[in-house]
Design an enzyme around this catalytic site. Structure first.
Site, short mmCIF file in Angstrom:
data_model
loop_
_atom_site.label_atom_id
_atom_site.label_comp_id
_atom_site.label_asym_id
_atom_site.label_seq_id
_atom_site.Cartn_x
_atom_site.Cartn_y
_atom_site.Cartn_z
N PRO A 160 0.74 57.71 1.62
CA PRO A 160 1.24 58.79 0.77
C PRO A 160 1.11 60.12 1.50
O PRO A 160 0.03 60.46 2.00
CB PRO A 160 0.32 58.74 -0.45
CG PRO A 160 -0.96 58.16 0.08
CD PRO A 160 -0.57 57.20 1.16
N GLN B 161 0.36 56.70 -6.59
CA GLN B 161 -0.99 57.20 -6.35
C GLN B 161 -1.31 58.36 -7.30
O GLN B 161 -0.54 59.30 -7.43
CB GLN B 161 -1.17 57.68 -4.92
CG GLN B 161 -2.62 58.05 -4.62
CD GLN B 161 -2.82 58.55 -3.22
OE1 GLN B 161 -2.56 59.72 -2.94
NE2 GLN B 161 -3.31 57.70 -2.32
N CYS C 251 -8.07 62.78 -0.32
CA CYS C 251 -7.35 64.01 0.05
C CYS C 251 -8.33 65.12 0.39
O CYS C 251 -9.23 65.43 -0.41
CB CYS C 251 -6.44 64.45 -1.09
SG CYS C 251 -5.52 65.96 -0.72
N GLY D 219 1.23 56.97 8.47
CA GLY D 219 1.66 58.18 7.79
C GLY D 219 2.58 59.00 8.67
O GLY D 219 3.80 58.80 8.71
N ARG D 220 1.99 59.93 9.41
CA ARG D 220 2.80 60.86 10.20
C ARG D 220 3.66 60.17 11.25
O ARG D 220 4.70 60.71 11.65
CB ARG D 220 1.86 61.89 10.85
CG ARG D 220 1.30 62.90 9.86
CD ARG D 220 0.21 63.76 10.46
NE ARG D 220 -1.03 63.00 10.64
CZ ARG D 220 -2.12 63.49 11.23
NH1 ARG D 220 -2.10 64.73 11.72
NH2 ARG D 220 -3.22 62.75 11.35
#
Length: 332
Positions: free
Chosen positions: A18, A72, A102, A226-227
């Site tokens: 996410p 999420q 996070c 992710g990235r």
């Protein structure tokens, strides 16, 4: 190699992380079209989700009934976490993920995200509220700990498993590291040893080589990217092919790349209200152009253009292998 979450099989065990402002429905659909074991929505605040604040439900909008999509949620209040989970389940979601990783200041200052690693008793009340509220599988994403003095992910994982969590994803950094330094994949092994549920390694995994190293060092059951997927929505499928022998994706080039990027751009314009869609699209268009080394002047022309028809007209040149210059543009 697969991951089982209740009756849901994640095949391949390569998941999309996410990412705030990035893993919206258009991007998740695009990644899924190439192949992914699971794609996870942007994090949504539980209370804001339930109260229907503008933009929050859109971030969780899925095509809720997709079996390879997880929604999420984050929060600090057990009641609202449970209510949001029930709403998400009622809309057809197959998996719900709880964010306790996070590191953003606005999230941590609200006593959500990775701040919960400083109070595992409170963290467990949130986990229990969500698990008890729904019948679909609930998973957890977190970090190694708050800082180097509080590396309590193994304890959190064990307690979460006892509370009913079905899979845990660990980003190999502490909260205080944010995204600095390197992810410690070896440290994830202590979490794997503490539980019997699947563990997924996350952090600095951008291709097959890093995925292979992360799996070897962590002993994890799968990886989350992710990235590395920014500008390369096929990368999860490519990693799965290289590591697990699944069918390799057809990586778009030339006209196929132009068609894919144009389709993604149009999907964002349809998904978001005007002019938000155009603004959200810029980051994706920039990543795609970075991937083919679009000349600076042409790249700028695409990113500052507000008229969608003009953007679509510019994309063939911007994504062309030879980058034929547009009249009147220079690289000065």
């Amino acid at each position: 190699m697969t991951i089982n979450i209740a009756d849901i099989i994640l095949d391949p065990p390569v998941l999309l992380a996410p990412l705030a402002g990035i893993t919206d429905l258009p991007f998740r659909n695009l990644v899924s079209s190439f192949g992914a074991g699971l794609v996870v929505s942007e994090m949504v605040a539980s209370q804001e989700m339930f109260q229907g604040k503008p933009g929050v439900r859109e971030r969780a909008e899925l095509g809720f009934d997709s079996s390879n999509t997880s929604v999420q949620i984050a929060g600090k209040d057990a009641y609202w976490m449970g209510e949001a989970a029930k709403m998400i389940q009622d809309n057809g979601a197959r998996v719900i993920d709880i964010n306790m990783g996070c590191p953003a200041k606005k999230v941590v200052n609200g006593y959500s995200g990775s701040a919960l690693m400083k109070d595992l008793d409170h963290a467990l009340t949130l986990i229990e509220a969500v698990v008890e509220a729904v019948s679909v599988p609930v998973t957890l994403k977190t970090r190694l700990g708050w800082d180097d003095a509080l590396l309590n992910a193994p304890e959190l994982a064990a307690r979460a498993e006892a509370a009913g969590i079905r899979m845990i994803t660990i980003h190999g950094r502490t909260r205080c590291q944010f995204y600095k330094g390197r992810a410690d994949w070896e440290a994830i092994a202590s979490v794997k040893a503490a539980v019997s549920i699947p563990v997924v390694a996350n952090g600095d995994i951008i291709n097959a080589d890093t995925a292979r190293q992360a799996l070897a060092q962590s002993g994890a059951d799968g990886v989350m990217i992710g990235r590395g997927a920014q500008g390369a929505p096929w990368i999860l499928a490519q990693v799965a092919a290289d590591l697990f022998g699944s069918a390799p994706p057809e990586i778009p080039q030339g006209n196929a790349l132009i068609d894919m990027v144009s389709g993604h751009y149009e999907a964002m314009l349809e998904f978001y209200p005007v002019p938000l869609g155009g603004r959200v699209a810029r980051k994706h268009l920039g990543w795609y152009m970075d991937g083919v080394h679009t000349p600076a002047a042409l790249r700028k022309a695409v990113l500052i253009e507000k008229n969608p028809k003009t953007v679509l007209a510019l994309l063939p040149d911007a994504l062309s292998p030879d980058h034929s210059p547009i009249e009147g543009l220079t690289d000065d």
